[in-house]
Design a protein around this motif. Structure first.
Motif, PDB file in Angstrom:
ATOM      1  N   VAL A  56      34.348  37.639  44.053  1.00 17.95           N
ATOM      2  CA  VAL A  56      33.911  36.241  44.144  1.00 17.95           C
ATOM      3  C   VAL A  56      33.307  35.719  42.837  1.00 17.95           C
ATOM      4  N   LEU A  59      36.331  35.064  40.631  1.00 18.43           N
ATOM      5  CA  LEU A  59      37.183  33.993  41.161  1.00 18.43           C
ATOM      6  C   LEU A  59      36.504  32.632  41.125  1.00 18.43           C
ATOM      7  N   SER A  60      35.173  32.612  41.108  1.00 17.98           N
ATOM      8  CA  SER A  60      34.438  31.343  41.049  1.00 17.98           C
ATOM      9  C   SER A  60      33.998  31.027  39.628  1.00 17.98           C
ATOM     10  N   TRP A 136      42.578  23.754  48.992  1.00 18.58           N
ATOM     11  CA  TRP A 136      41.256  23.580  49.563  1.00 18.58           C
ATOM     12  C   TRP A 136      41.234  22.230  50.266  1.00 18.58           C
ATOM     13  N   GLU A 157      32.390  22.843  42.710  1.00 20.40           N
ATOM     14  CA  GLU A 157      32.595  24.220  43.169  1.00 20.40           C
ATOM     15  C   GLU A 157      34.084  24.584  43.128  1.00 20.40           C
ATOM     16  N   TYR A 161      36.238  27.427  40.939  1.00 26.12           N
ATOM     17  CA  TYR A 161      37.183  28.380  41.527  1.00 26.12           C
ATOM     18  C   TYR A 161      38.566  28.251  40.883  1.00 26.12           C
ATOM     19  N   LYS A 162      39.006  27.053  40.602  1.00 24.14           N
ATOM     20  CA  LYS A 162      40.316  26.873  39.958  1.00 24.14           C
ATOM     21  C   LYS A 162      40.361  27.589  38.610  1.00 24.14           C
ATOM     22  N   TYR A 165      40.240  31.471  39.381  1.00 22.11           N
ATOM     23  CA  TYR A 165      41.526  31.966  39.889  1.00 22.11           C
ATOM     24  C   TYR A 165      42.566  31.987  38.774  1.00 22.11           C
TER      25      TYR A 165
END
Length: 181
Positions: A56, A59-60, A136, A157, A161-162, A165
């Motif tokens: 996480v 990924l974030s 999302w 947020e 994440y984009k 990822y």
């Protein structure tokens, strides 16, 4: 016999009307956020990364430090810790391995003032050529001003994440082989 046939027709009519009403209700969901991104990996790889809480932070893009499940019975209470030290409690209500999507909502105690409910749905989709799409969708109920603030917070947020990822799932660049003379 005529009464039985008439009764059957009435029941079929009621059932059909009910299903149309449910479909209409489902189509009326207004997503406050509907963000998509394409990643250069197969859907199964994307799904595995989404479910791996140890990733996480990557990924974030560092925005989220951890997600910890507080129980294992649906809906699963989980605690999200952000890099600024703030925490949010969520209820993970759906994890669909077969269709590779998940749904969670913010626990009432984590809702900002003026917000009645906030729910995330994350969907994956195979795009072909070993690429996938992550979508999302966020549904928020509450006052207009509070909703606008929360939308901005969630968009920030999602953007983190984009970035995360994209970094984590990007294909490594090939390096030309050196020739030995």
């Amino acid at each position: 016999m005529k009464k039985v046939l008439l009764l059957c027709c009435v029941l079929v009519g009621i059932a059909t009307k009910s299903s149309y009403a449910q479909m209409a209700a489902a189509q009326q969901v207004q997503w406050a956020i509907d963000e998509k991104m394409e990643v250069p990996v197969e859907r199964d790889v994307l799904w595995a990364a989404m479910k791996d809480y140890s990733l996480v932070e990557k990924l974030s893009n560092g925005l989220v430090l951890s997600i910890i499940n507080k129980d294992d019975i649906m809906p699963i209470l989980r605690e999200v810790t952000f890099k600024d030290g703030s925490k949010r409690e969520e209820l993970l209500s759906q994890v669909e391995d077969q269709h590779r999507f998940l749904v969670f909502k913010l626990k009432d105690s984590s809702l900002p003032k003026g917000i009645k409910s906030a729910q995330f749905a994350l969907f994956t989709k195979e795009k072909g050529d070993a690429s996938s799409e992550l979508n999302w969708r966020v549904h928020i109920e509450g006052s207009k001003d509070a909703k606008e603030l929360l939308i901005q917070q969630f968009k920030t947020e999602i953007e983190a994440y984009k970035i995360g990822y994209a970094k984590y799932l990007s294909k490594p660049k090939s390096v030309p082989a050196m020739r030995m003379n």
